[in-house]
Design an enzyme around this catalytic site. Structure first.
Site, PDB file in Angstrom:
ATOM      1  N   GLU A  83       0.865  -1.175   0.000  1.00  0.00           N
ATOM      2  CA  GLU A  83       0.000   0.000   0.000  1.00  0.00           C
ATOM      3  C   GLU A  83       0.906   1.231   0.000  1.00  0.00           C
ATOM      4  O   GLU A  83       1.722   1.404   0.898  1.00  0.00           O
ATOM      5  CB  GLU A  83      -0.892  -0.002   1.242  1.00  0.00           C
ATOM      6  CG  GLU A  83      -1.913   1.114   1.205  1.00  0.00           C
ATOM      7  CD  GLU A  83      -2.489   1.445   2.581  1.00  0.00           C
ATOM      8  OE1 GLU A  83      -3.610   1.971   2.634  1.00  0.00           O
ATOM      9  OE2 GLU A  83      -1.811   1.198   3.599  1.00  0.00           O
TER      10      GLU A  83
ATOM     11  N   HIS B 151     -11.349  -1.783   2.485  1.00  0.00           N
ATOM     12  CA  HIS B 151     -11.897  -1.493   3.814  1.00  0.00           C
ATOM     13  C   HIS B 151     -11.721  -0.031   4.220  1.00  0.00           C
ATOM     14  O   HIS B 151     -12.236   0.371   5.264  1.00  0.00           O
ATOM     15  CB  HIS B 151     -11.222  -2.399   4.838  1.00  0.00           C
ATOM     16  CG  HIS B 151      -9.750  -2.136   4.920  1.00  0.00           C
ATOM     17  ND1 HIS B 151      -8.893  -2.432   3.869  1.00  0.00           N
ATOM     18  CD2 HIS B 151      -8.997  -1.559   5.875  1.00  0.00           C
ATOM     19  CE1 HIS B 151      -7.675  -2.043   4.200  1.00  0.00           C
ATOM     20  NE2 HIS B 151      -7.706  -1.519   5.406  1.00  0.00           N
ATOM     21  N   ASP B 152     -10.977   0.744   3.438  1.00  0.00           N
ATOM     22  CA  ASP B 152     -10.768   2.163   3.753  1.00  0.00           C
ATOM     23  C   ASP B 152     -11.594   3.076   2.853  1.00  0.00           C
ATOM     24  O   ASP B 152     -11.511   4.301   2.971  1.00  0.00           O
ATOM     25  CB  ASP B 152      -9.289   2.545   3.554  1.00  0.00           C
ATOM     26  CG  ASP B 152      -8.377   1.860   4.562  1.00  0.00           C
ATOM     27  OD1 ASP B 152      -8.825   1.583   5.688  1.00  0.00           O
ATOM     28  OD2 ASP B 152      -7.209   1.625   4.208  1.00  0.00           O
TER      29      ASP B 152
HETATM   30  C1  GLC Z   1      -3.732   1.505   6.089  1.00  0.00           C
HETATM   31  C2  GLC Z   1      -4.911   0.620   6.385  1.00  0.00           C
HETATM   32  C3  GLC Z   1      -5.864   1.377   7.254  1.00  0.00           C
HETATM   33  C4  GLC Z   1      -5.158   1.726   8.536  1.00  0.00           C
HETATM   34  C5  GLC Z   1      -3.836   2.440   8.284  1.00  0.00           C
HETATM   35  C6  GLC Z   1      -2.957   2.412   9.491  1.00  0.00           C
HETATM   36  O1  GLC Z   1      -4.069   2.626   5.354  1.00  0.00           O
HETATM   37  O2  GLC Z   1      -5.481   0.171   5.190  1.00  0.00           O
HETATM   38  O3  GLC Z   1      -7.041   0.665   7.501  1.00  0.00           O
HETATM   39  O4  GLC Z   1      -5.974   2.543   9.322  1.00  0.00           O
HETATM   40  O5  GLC Z   1      -3.079   1.848   7.268  1.00  0.00           O
HETATM   41  O6  GLC Z   1      -2.448   1.125   9.695  1.00  0.00           O
END
Ligand code: GLC
Ligand code: CA
Length: 562
Positions: free
Chosen positions: A260, A332-333
């Site tokens: 990510e 999920h975000d």
């Molecule tokens: C990423 C996850 C998210 C989380 C963040 C901190 O963006 O996808 O859900 O809140 O990292 O770990």
């Protein structure tokens, strides 16, 4: 050390993302669990997906729904035991799928043993596992960085008379990647899961590992919640760390990796994903997620423009030629794509199918977030108090403080809250949609999903069957996997058209984003293929060179080149 190149099975795979808390509860406590997932594997196998990605299921106090890991080696008891996990892994493989886990190594939970030790003193085995800095002479935080979930990214600890860095909640302290012991411990943990037989990792906020070591103030004009990007995204040792990780871990296993990558553009992405560089297979990029941002960032009621969407998707398709793309509309975000990019009311089914077509025919590995294959929409929370997500709660407080109207706050939460995608999966029309016999952990009063899996299975025109078809086309036509991408209508305000071509095959993909019928002219050199997919009953409505595209119509034509 062996450095064998493995088969690139992830290039012709489709990944399905499971949010374990909300997929299927097996014991009536209202929380989805591993046995629940096991019971639903036949559904996933039938859908045709190749890889399952689970959001974090490690031991966690769930301040950020599992992205705060207290023990990297154990499964949280809410989801089951390590034996349940081993059973799940075995069953996934028996059902001809693979399983990847979430790897969260930018930070841990403050309940993690490493942090508990680290905060005790400046001289113990774990003191340098986290990023500790002395206060400024007036006692204030070391710099002006804000965090995603709080104001300052620094938290003071009296025992050490120091601050520690947390780019997310204060219960999520950042690990100190400069410390070789941290890196060794992480690699050891990764090997542990690979030795158990998992097939890869989705790597949380991986572009943030390497921080500028002088921890400079960010420029004042950056938004507080993300100004830390300035000193921590794509930092000086980022690629060195990932190459080391590759040598120490990935090179020894036949696995897939997807990182990510916040604040990372397509040029930087090449560095992460070029196979020659031995880092990662692919990234989750954010450019298409940023098209509808407003003054509160993601929480806005601005709508994306098709021209922007086409520009950023084309940029990533064009740039990652040696590297590889991951393709996603949601996770999920993010909110539900049919609400965000389609028409959730009148053309819910058509637009969900069109969005699926646009994405799945592109070059890269598609990801389906649970419920997207049903065309689920965002969710009406009756009251702002019903939201549970830490990010949403934070923004509600901030907007209230800024004096925003209640209706506006409700609207942007409806449009963008992470809880939209985190509601329990609707399996049928029984109590709690078959998710649990108890009370769902995220309990939305009067939750009434637009559809459910059982209805979708019975309806041959459902989004679900269409997704099944999309996945099968990837298996049937090699060009879907390896064809090069070319956008052919860069200036149309309603229609997105592109081709995919390899030495022997060509696809022409046409997707309308209009709520009305539109005339569309297919360039003459692209006419004449066989229609292999459409979200309407298309009987080649040719009008000279023009075809009439109905609202959110998608059509895919195929031909073999001479
Ligand atoms: C990423 C996850 C998210 C989380 C963040 C901190 O963006 O996808 O859900 O809140 O990292 O770990
Ligand atoms: Ca349960």
């Amino acid at each position: 050390m062996s450095n064998m190149k493995h088969s690139e099975w992830w290039k012709d795979s489709v990944v399905y993302q499971i949010y374990p808390q909300s997929f299927q509860d097996s014991n009536g406590d209202g929380i989805g669990d591993l046995q629940g997932i096991i019971s639903r594997l036949p559904y996933l196998e039938k859908l045709g997906v190749d890889v399952l990605w689970l959001n974090p299921i490690y031991k966690s106090p769930l301040v950020d729904n599992g992205y705060d890991i207290a023990d990297y080696y154990d499964i949280d008891s809410r989801y089951g035991t390590l034996d349940d996990f081993k059973e799940l892994l075995e069953q996934v493989h028996k059902h001809h799928m693979r399983l990847i886990m979430d790897l969260v190594v930018n930070h841990t939970s403050d309940q993690n043993y490493w942090f508990q030790e680290s905060k005790k003193s400046k001289n113990n085995d774990y003191s340098d596992f986290y990023i500790w800095k002395d206060p400024k002479s007036d006692g204030s935080a070391p710099n002006n960085w804000g965090s995603t979930f709080t104001d300052s990214a620094w938290e003071y600890v009296p025992e050490r008379n120091q601050y520690y860095l947390h780019l997310f909640a204060k219960e999520q302290p950042d690990l100190n990647w400069e410390n070789p012991e941290v890196r060794k411990s992480i690699y050891k943990m990764m090997r542990y899961w690979f030795d158990l037989g998992i097939d890869g990792f989705r790597m949380d906020v991986i572009s943030l590992l390497s921080k500028l070591q002088d921890f400079p103030n960010a420029p004042d004009d950056l938004p507080l919640h993300k100004n830390y990007y300035y000193g921590s995204s794509n930092g000086p040792r980022e690629h060195e760390f990932l190459q080391e990780m590759y040598q120490e871990v990935f090179s020894k296993y036949d696995v897939m990796t997807v990182g990510e990558a916040a604040n990372t553009n397509s040029d930087q992405a090449i560095l992460y994903t070029d196979p020659q560089r031995n880092e990662l297979n692919m990234l989750f990029q954010f450019d298409h997620m940023h098209l509808d941002y407003g003054k509160y960032g993601k929480f806005s009621d601005v709508r994306f423009k098709l021209s922007d969407l086409r520009r950023v998707m084309t940029d990533w398709q064009d740039k990652l030629v040696d590297g590889w793309n991951s393709l996603y509309w949601s996770n999920h975000d993010q909110p539900r794509p049919v609400t965000r990019f389609g028409n959730e009311k009148k053309y819910r089914v058509q637009s969900a199918k069109m969005l699926g077509t646009l994405l799945h025919m592109m070059k890269g590995t598609p990801y389906i977030y649970q419920g997207e294959e049903l065309g689920l929409t965002n969710v009406n929370f009756e009251s702002l108090d019903d939201y549970q997500d830490i990010e949403t709660k934070k923004i509600i407080a901030e907007m209230r403080e800024a004096g925003e109207r209640k209706e506006y706050i409700e609207k942007v939460c409806y449009l963008k809250s992470r809880d939209n995608a985190r509601t329990p999966f609707p399996w049928n029309n029984q109590k709690n949609n078959g998710f649990t016999t108890g009370i769902p952990w995220l309990n939305v009063p009067n939750y009434n999903p637009v559809t459910n899996a059982l209805d979708a299975i019975e309806d041959k025109d459902s989004v679900l069957h269409y997704y099944q078809n999309l996945i099968s086309l990837r298996k049937k036509y090699q060009v879907v996997v390896d064809g090069s991408y070319s956008n052919f209508n860069s200036d149309d305000s309603d229609v997105y058209g592109y081709t995919r071509a390899n030495a022997t095959e060509q696809l022409v993909v046409i997707c309308s984003f209009s709520n009305e019928k539109v005339n569309y002219e297919i360039p003459s050199d692209l006419q004449g293929g066989e229609l292999i997919l459409s979200n309407y009953d298309r009987v080649n409505l040719h009008l000279g060179n023009k075809i009439v595209l109905r609202p959110y119509e998608a059509a895919v034509y195929y031909r073999r080149s001479k």
